[in-house]
Design a protein around this motif. Structure first.
Motif, mmCIF file in Angstrom:
data_model
loop_
_atom_site.group_PDB
_atom_site.id
_atom_site.type_symbol
_atom_site.label_atom_id
_atom_site.label_comp_id
_atom_site.label_asym_id
_atom_site.label_seq_id
_atom_site.Cartn_x
_atom_site.Cartn_y
_atom_site.Cartn_z
ATOM 1 N N PRO A 1 -11.836 -14.787 -9.712
ATOM 2 C CA PRO A 1 -10.579 -14.230 -10.226
ATOM 3 C C PRO A 1 -9.705 -13.637 -9.127
ATOM 4 N N CYS A 2 -8.421 -13.897 -9.250
ATOM 5 C CA CYS A 2 -7.439 -13.389 -8.285
ATOM 6 C C CYS A 2 -6.283 -12.766 -9.048
ATOM 7 N N GLY A 3 -5.443 -12.076 -8.322
ATOM 8 C CA GLY A 3 -4.219 -11.543 -8.911
ATOM 9 C C GLY A 3 -3.120 -11.600 -7.867
ATOM 10 N N ARG A 4 -1.888 -11.733 -8.332
ATOM 11 C CA ARG A 4 -0.760 -11.772 -7.409
ATOM 12 C C ARG A 4 0.019 -10.462 -7.517
ATOM 13 N N VAL A 5 0.286 -9.841 -6.377
ATOM 14 C CA VAL A 5 1.055 -8.590 -6.381
ATOM 15 C C VAL A 5 2.480 -8.905 -6.798
ATOM 16 N N GLU A 6 2.913 -8.290 -7.897
ATOM 17 C CA GLU A 6 4.286 -8.543 -8.373
ATOM 18 C C GLU A 6 5.261 -7.541 -7.791
ATOM 19 N N SER A 7 4.813 -6.288 -7.677
ATOM 20 C CA SER A 7 5.707 -5.305 -7.068
ATOM 21 C C SER A 7 4.889 -4.165 -6.490
ATOM 22 N N VAL A 8 5.551 -3.416 -5.643
ATOM 23 C CA VAL A 8 4.905 -2.328 -4.912
ATOM 24 C C VAL A 8 5.753 -1.080 -5.129
ATOM 25 N N ARG A 9 5.091 0.029 -5.474
ATOM 26 C CA ARG A 9 5.863 1.248 -5.769
ATOM 27 C C ARG A 9 5.289 2.410 -4.970
ATOM 28 N N ARG A 10 6.118 3.066 -4.213
ATOM 29 C CA ARG A 10 5.666 4.228 -3.450
ATOM 30 C C ARG A 10 5.596 5.427 -4.397
ATOM 31 N N GLU A 11 4.430 6.075 -4.487
ATOM 32 C CA GLU A 11 4.281 7.230 -5.388
ATOM 33 C C GLU A 11 4.518 8.540 -4.649
ATOM 34 N N THR A 12 3.851 8.690 -3.487
ATOM 35 C CA THR A 12 4.040 9.873 -2.646
ATOM 36 C C THR A 12 4.061 9.369 -1.205
ATOM 37 N N ALA A 13 4.066 10.305 -0.260
ATOM 38 C CA ALA A 13 4.125 9.902 1.150
ATOM 39 C C ALA A 13 2.956 9.006 1.523
ATOM 40 N N ASP A 14 1.785 9.194 0.880
ATOM 41 C CA ASP A 14 0.626 8.401 1.285
ATOM 42 C C ASP A 14 -0.055 7.662 0.127
ATOM 43 N N ALA A 15 0.608 7.545 -0.993
ATOM 44 C CA ALA A 15 0.012 6.813 -2.130
ATOM 45 C C ALA A 15 0.971 5.731 -2.621
ATOM 46 N N THR A 16 0.450 4.540 -2.799
ATOM 47 C CA THR A 16 1.270 3.386 -3.170
ATOM 48 C C THR A 16 0.606 2.647 -4.325
ATOM 49 N N THR A 17 1.408 2.277 -5.305
ATOM 50 C CA THR A 17 0.881 1.507 -6.435
ATOM 51 C C THR A 17 1.205 0.032 -6.251
ATOM 52 N N LEU A 18 0.186 -0.805 -6.440
ATOM 53 C CA LEU A 18 0.379 -2.255 -6.448
ATOM 54 C C LEU A 18 0.290 -2.723 -7.894
ATOM 55 N N LEU A 19 1.330 -3.391 -8.361
ATOM 56 C CA LEU A 19 1.311 -3.951 -9.720
ATOM 57 C C LEU A 19 0.943 -5.424 -9.597
ATOM 58 N N ILE A 20 -0.153 -5.782 -10.227
ATOM 59 C CA ILE A 20 -0.789 -7.081 -9.985
ATOM 60 C C ILE A 20 -0.811 -7.906 -11.274
ATOM 61 N N ARG A 21 -0.400 -9.168 -11.147
ATOM 62 C CA ARG A 21 -0.558 -10.063 -12.300
ATOM 63 C C ARG A 21 -1.889 -10.783 -12.169
ATOM 64 N N PRO A 22 -2.845 -10.456 -13.040
ATOM 65 C CA PRO A 22 -4.161 -11.080 -12.891
ATOM 66 C C PRO A 22 -4.137 -12.536 -13.342
#
Ligand code: FES
Length: 370
Positions: free
Chosen positions: A40-61
């Motif tokens: 199983p793989c997923g493709r990163v659809e978007s990237v969101r910066r939450e704080t100075a050192d935390a980042t969210t990756l939104l992935i389509r599985p």
């Protein structure tokens, strides 16, 4: 209907015969990694910066993704300079989100290899390998009527998956979230948490800042940890609440002691990502030293240092994945000696046993087949 199934089986067998020695799924994965059910793989659809050192990756599985429960974590595989590295991250999205995306939130660790890559250098379109969702930091069904969520730092990540799932329900149980961060700007998901607490009357949010100036947030002030007294002030009925806690080791150990002293340890659920560093009786088996029998390397091994790190520092090619005792990618055969399980302190091992090097330390002299 029966004829259709019969033709389906015939076609599948024919496809297998044509693609031997590979399986049809292997070819689908070559055309589009998201079509593979076996890897199983997923493709990163978007990237969101939450704080100075935390980042969210939104992935389509892709096709092999089997879904998750709130509070689950998963292994994520990322290729860096031709080498596949695996790490474990909490799933921060609710199950069955309308956009079909799964999210993880990565804290960039200074000097790390994988987290800076994922958090700073992963662009939309990147394909990541995904393990199955797993873990027992999940809510039971039915959900208890009163919850306490105790988090610090990125310990909020599994709880965010739980909160988003609760917020999607018609009725939210009486829930108190007590979250510690250095400053208001360091609260991962801060704006969303505050908005949730404003919208959902049943959710109470207490933010505790460990670094505050008397005149406002900022550096240079004294550190101020959340104490048991402060918790009792914020949540007077904490003993009556089922509690989920995630944060640094020191915090979790203090919480476990406090709940045990109150005689309600069974009401506490803990998600633990790192291990204690002070094993009791560590010196009883003599100084730790590891001999890697295949490469011929040898190194001293402190009682709290995982064999995986001892080997890496000695230049031994060490297989690894999650580095936290989940995936079993790191197992090696014990040739001689005994090891300490860093999660429990238990000393064990016989010649020929397979040991997880990421959660085992040398208990005296050890020979490993690596
Ligand atoms: S690296 Fe995953 S269990 Fe050791």
């Amino acid at each position: 209907m029966i004829a259709t199934a019969w033709w389906g089986r015939r076609l599948a067998r024919a496809a297998e015969w044509l693609t031997t020695p590979l399986l049809p799924d292997d070819y689908l994965g070559l055309v589009n990694p998201l079509w593979s059910a076996s890897e199983p793989c997923g493709r990163v659809e978007s990237v969101r910066r939450e704080t100075a050192d935390a980042t969210t990756l939104l992935i389509r599985p892709g096709r092999g993704w089997a879904g998750h429960h709130p509070g689950h974590h998963l292994r994520v595989g990322v290729e860096i300079q031709g080498v596949l590295h695996w790490r474990v991250y909490s799933i921060t999205s609710a199950p069955d989100s309308p956009d079909g995306l799964v999210s993880i939130t990565v804290k960039t660790l200074p000097g790390g290899r994988v987290s800076p890559h994922l958090g700073r250098h992963t662009a939309p379109g990147t394909v990541l390998r995904l393990g199955a969702a797993e873990g027992d930091f999940t809510l039971p069904f039915p959900v208890p009527p009163r919850l306490l969520l105790l988090t610090a730092g990125v310990g909020i990540t599994p709880v965010m998956g739980i909160l988003r799932a609760l917020a999607a329900r018609d009725t939210v149980p009486d829930t108190v979230l007590v979250h510690s961060a250095a400053t208001p700007q360091d609260v991962v998901f801060g704006p969303e948490l505050r908005e949730l607490a404003r919208r959902k009357a049943a959710l109470t949010l207490h933010e505790h800042y460990t670094r505050m100036h008397p005149g406002g947030p900022g550096a240079g002030a004294r550190s101020r940890r959340l104490t048991a007294d402060r918790l009792a002030d914020l949540v007077p009925d904490w003993r009556e609440r089922d509690t989920w806690a995630c944060g640094p080791v020191g915090m979790l150990e203090a919480v476990e002691r406090h709940w045990a002293q109150a005689g309600i340890a069974e009401h506490l659920h803990v998600e633990r990502f790192r291990f204690a560093t002070t094993p009791a009786g560590a010196e009883a088996n003599g100084p730790g030293r590891v001999r890697f029998t295949v490469t011929g390397r040898e190194a001293d091994a402190a009682p709290c240092v995982p064999l995986l790190v001892v080997g890496e520092d000695a230049g031994v090619p060490m297989p690894s994945g999650c580095r936290m005792g989940i995936c079993h990618s790191c197992v090696a055969r014990l040739v001689r000696g005994r090891v300490r399980d860093l999660r429990t302190g238990r000393i064990h091992g016989e010649a020929g046993d397979l040991v997880q090097t990421c959660v085992s330390a040398a208990a005296g002299p050890v020979h490993l087949e690596l």
